[in-house]
Design a protein around this motif. Structure first.
Motif, mmCIF file in Angstrom:
data_model
loop_
_atom_site.group_PDB
_atom_site.id
_atom_site.type_symbol
_atom_site.label_atom_id
_atom_site.label_comp_id
_atom_site.label_asym_id
_atom_site.label_seq_id
_atom_site.Cartn_x
_atom_site.Cartn_y
_atom_site.Cartn_z
ATOM 1 N N ASN A 1 -1.591 -2.372 46.882
ATOM 2 C CA ASN A 1 -2.299 -3.245 48.106
ATOM 3 C C ASN A 1 -1.481 -4.459 48.271
ATOM 4 O O ASN A 1 -1.549 -5.073 49.250
ATOM 5 N N MET A 2 -0.589 -4.904 47.084
ATOM 6 C CA MET A 2 0.100 -6.190 47.506
ATOM 7 C C MET A 2 1.407 -5.895 47.766
ATOM 8 O O MET A 2 1.501 -6.688 48.797
ATOM 9 N N ILE A 3 2.070 -4.873 47.534
ATOM 10 C CA ILE A 3 3.502 -4.797 48.016
ATOM 11 C C ILE A 3 3.827 -3.621 48.932
ATOM 12 O O ILE A 3 4.790 -3.736 49.786
ATOM 13 N N TYR A 4 2.831 -2.861 49.331
ATOM 14 C CA TYR A 4 3.083 -1.658 50.108
ATOM 15 C C TYR A 4 2.693 -1.956 51.535
ATOM 16 O O TYR A 4 1.970 -2.828 51.722
ATOM 17 N N GLU A 5 3.030 -1.389 52.485
ATOM 18 C CA GLU A 5 2.801 -1.778 53.977
ATOM 19 C C GLU A 5 1.405 -1.552 54.130
ATOM 20 O O GLU A 5 0.841 -2.390 55.070
ATOM 21 N N LYS A 6 0.663 -0.666 53.634
ATOM 22 C CA LYS A 6 -0.690 -0.593 53.889
ATOM 23 C C LYS A 6 -1.414 -1.766 53.522
ATOM 24 O O LYS A 6 -2.811 -1.918 53.878
#
Length: 508
Positions: free
Chosen positions: A151-156
């Motif tokens: 949840n920190m680094i991905y687009e979502k």
């Protein structure tokens, strides 16, 4: 063989066939290593002003940019801010790809143990609640660390793995958090304002420019009220014409699957084009990630004012000498200028004592009539990167240069010893004077040493290739500038290379 399709591709990028041929030739011949005379030091080449001198330069700078004088000087804060922050999170990407579920490395443990200390914690917590209806603390309690990281680094999630550093939440404040963009707005008001005008220029990637504009438009009013200033913020992208062709290991052009030539960004040296487009008298240069919260800004502000004052002082002395050279000079006057060039700017050459008056005046004019930079350098603490040296130039003279490791012959034991034992490091902390004594803007492209590029090995889709880097912005691209080095405190150098750097006390 250059095809008609290649010619069209070159035209679209603004690259001439001659430029392409030069690049291909560079792959064939390689680049010469620089000959070093010595590492710059406080004994030779690095100024260390005492408290009284420092105050003199600070006062000179603040006097230069205030009152009626501010109408005669245009100051710009130039911030290289291209590229995504993906390298900041390489350890987190590795954790997500690992075959274990809980933090294992020291880096991973440190990140999760101190996750509440990050300025972006509240945003991350809200994103976890929004996407999976679970808080960060709940996810960690149940051992689901990877959902937090995702949840920190991905687009979502927050998409921090793809956003530029300038848009990440770096520092906590009582009223919220600040991004590096906001910290540069604050810094600019503190040392680069002329009257009430603060000019800041960000070099950004094309895909991020709208995000930068939106962030600045949203936040600048707050800082205008806070500091009583007005911001003039501009942007530029790295020009396609500065891209360089890639080649196969045998130095033939590397072609994509569709047959087109592969071009790659030419590195930060390409930004000399962006810098050249800036209309200003004085330009501050500082990287996007080297910022601290207000509680730590005191050293940064004072030393920026120091460097700027030294740049103005050097400018005034050189301008006076250039005006003097326009007239008939006595040998005594020429010798005074030569002593200044050699002792204050550390630029010298064998045989100047044998020059007649006409030859010496021409030599001095050539050396003085160049852009000026004063560079802050910090004590070496083992950071990767370049440092200050005395190096030989193509005309046989020696001058102060910032060198990168790629410019050093690894088989030259003496050169490697000097490079490895240099006492100081380049933190990219520059103040530049880019106009001549008559007020005309220098064409900065004419002061680049084209022989200071370098070649690196890369790959694309499993295929090996060789890439060409242009002369770096603060080394080869400024090789033929008049340079001064001044020691500044390590407290002014606080880059964020990994996300855990934000846990250092200077960022909290």
């Amino acid at each position: 063989m250059i095809t008609e399709k290649d010619k069209l591709q070159l035209k679209q990028k603004g690259i001439t066939e001659e430029q392409l041929e030069r690049q291909l030739h560079n792959f064939e011949t390689g680049f010469p290593y620089l000959k070093i005379e010595a590492a710059a030091s406080v004994e030779k080449g690095i100024a260390v002003p005492d408290a009284e001198e420092t105050q003199k330069y600070v006062d000179l700078w603040n006097d230069t940019r205030s009152g009626e004088k501010c109408e005669d000087i245009k100051v710009v804060k130039f911030v290289p801010a291209s590229g995504a922050a993906s390298r900041m999170f390489k350890n987190i990407f590795a954790f997500l790809d690992a075959d274990y579920k809980e933090p294992t490395t020291d880096f991973e443990k440190n990140f999760f143990e101190h996750i509440h200390d990050f300025a972006f914690f509240d945003s991350l917590d809200n994103k976890c609640r929004e996407n999976i209806a679970t808080s960060v603390d709940q996810l960690i309690t149940r051992g689901d660390y990877k959902s937090v990281a995702a949840n920190m680094i991905y687009e979502k999630g927050l998409n921090y793995g793809q956003l530029p550093k300038g848009l990440l939440e770096f520092h906590k404040y009582p009223g919220g958090s600040r991004t590096p963009i906001e910290e540069h707005l604050a810094e600019g008001a503190m040392y680069a304002a002329c009257g009430v005008k603060v000019r800041i220029h960000f070099t950004v990637s094309a895909e991020h420019i709208d995000m930068f504009r939106a962030e600045v438009e949203e936040k600048k009013k707050k800082f205008e009220r806070l500091f009583g200033v007005l911001y003039d913020v501009t942007y530029s992208i790295q020009k396609p014409s500065t891209d360089t062709v890639a080649v196969n290991p045998d130095n033939t052009p590397f072609r994509n699957e569709d047959g087109t030539l592969l071009f790659r960004p030419g590195g930060h040296g390409a930004l000399i084009e962006n810098l050249n487009d800036i209309d200003a008298d004085v330009i501050f240069i500082k990287n996007i990630d080297n910022v601290v919260p207000d509680s730590f800004k005191k050293d940064t502000i004072r030393n920026k004012q120091l460097i700027a004052g030294m740049a103005v002082s050097l400018r005034d002395r050189i301008y006076a000498y250039m005006e003097q050279l326009d007239k008939k000079c006595t040998r005594e006057q020429l010798n005074e200028m030569l002593a200044f060039l050699e002792k204050e700017i550390c630029c010298y050459k064998e045989g100047t004592d044998k020059m007649n008056d006409t030859e010496l005046a021409a030599y001095l004019r050539d050396k003085f009539n160049r852009p000026i930079r004063v560079c802050g350098v910090v004590r070496n603490v083992g950071e990767a990167g370049g440092g200050p040296f005395l190096a030989y130039n193509p005309d046989g003279s020696v001058s102060l240069q910032i060198l990168e490791s790629s410019q050093i012959d690894k088989n030259d034991a003496r050169a490697m010893e000097m490079f490895q034992h240099g006492t100081h490091f380049n933190p990219v902390d520059l103040v530049c004077i880019v106009k001549d004594y008559k007020g005309n803007k220098f064409d900065l492209r004419k002061f680049v040493d084209p022989a200071t590029g370098f070649i690196s090995s890369k790959s694309k889709n499993g295929r090996e290739l060789k890439a060409l880097e242009l002369p770096g912005l603060w080394n080869g691209a400024m090789s033929n500038w008049n340079t001064m080095f001044v020691e500044v405190p390590l407290s002014t150098f606080n880059p964020v290379k990994t996300v855990n750097d934000l846990l250092r006390k200077e960022h909290r």
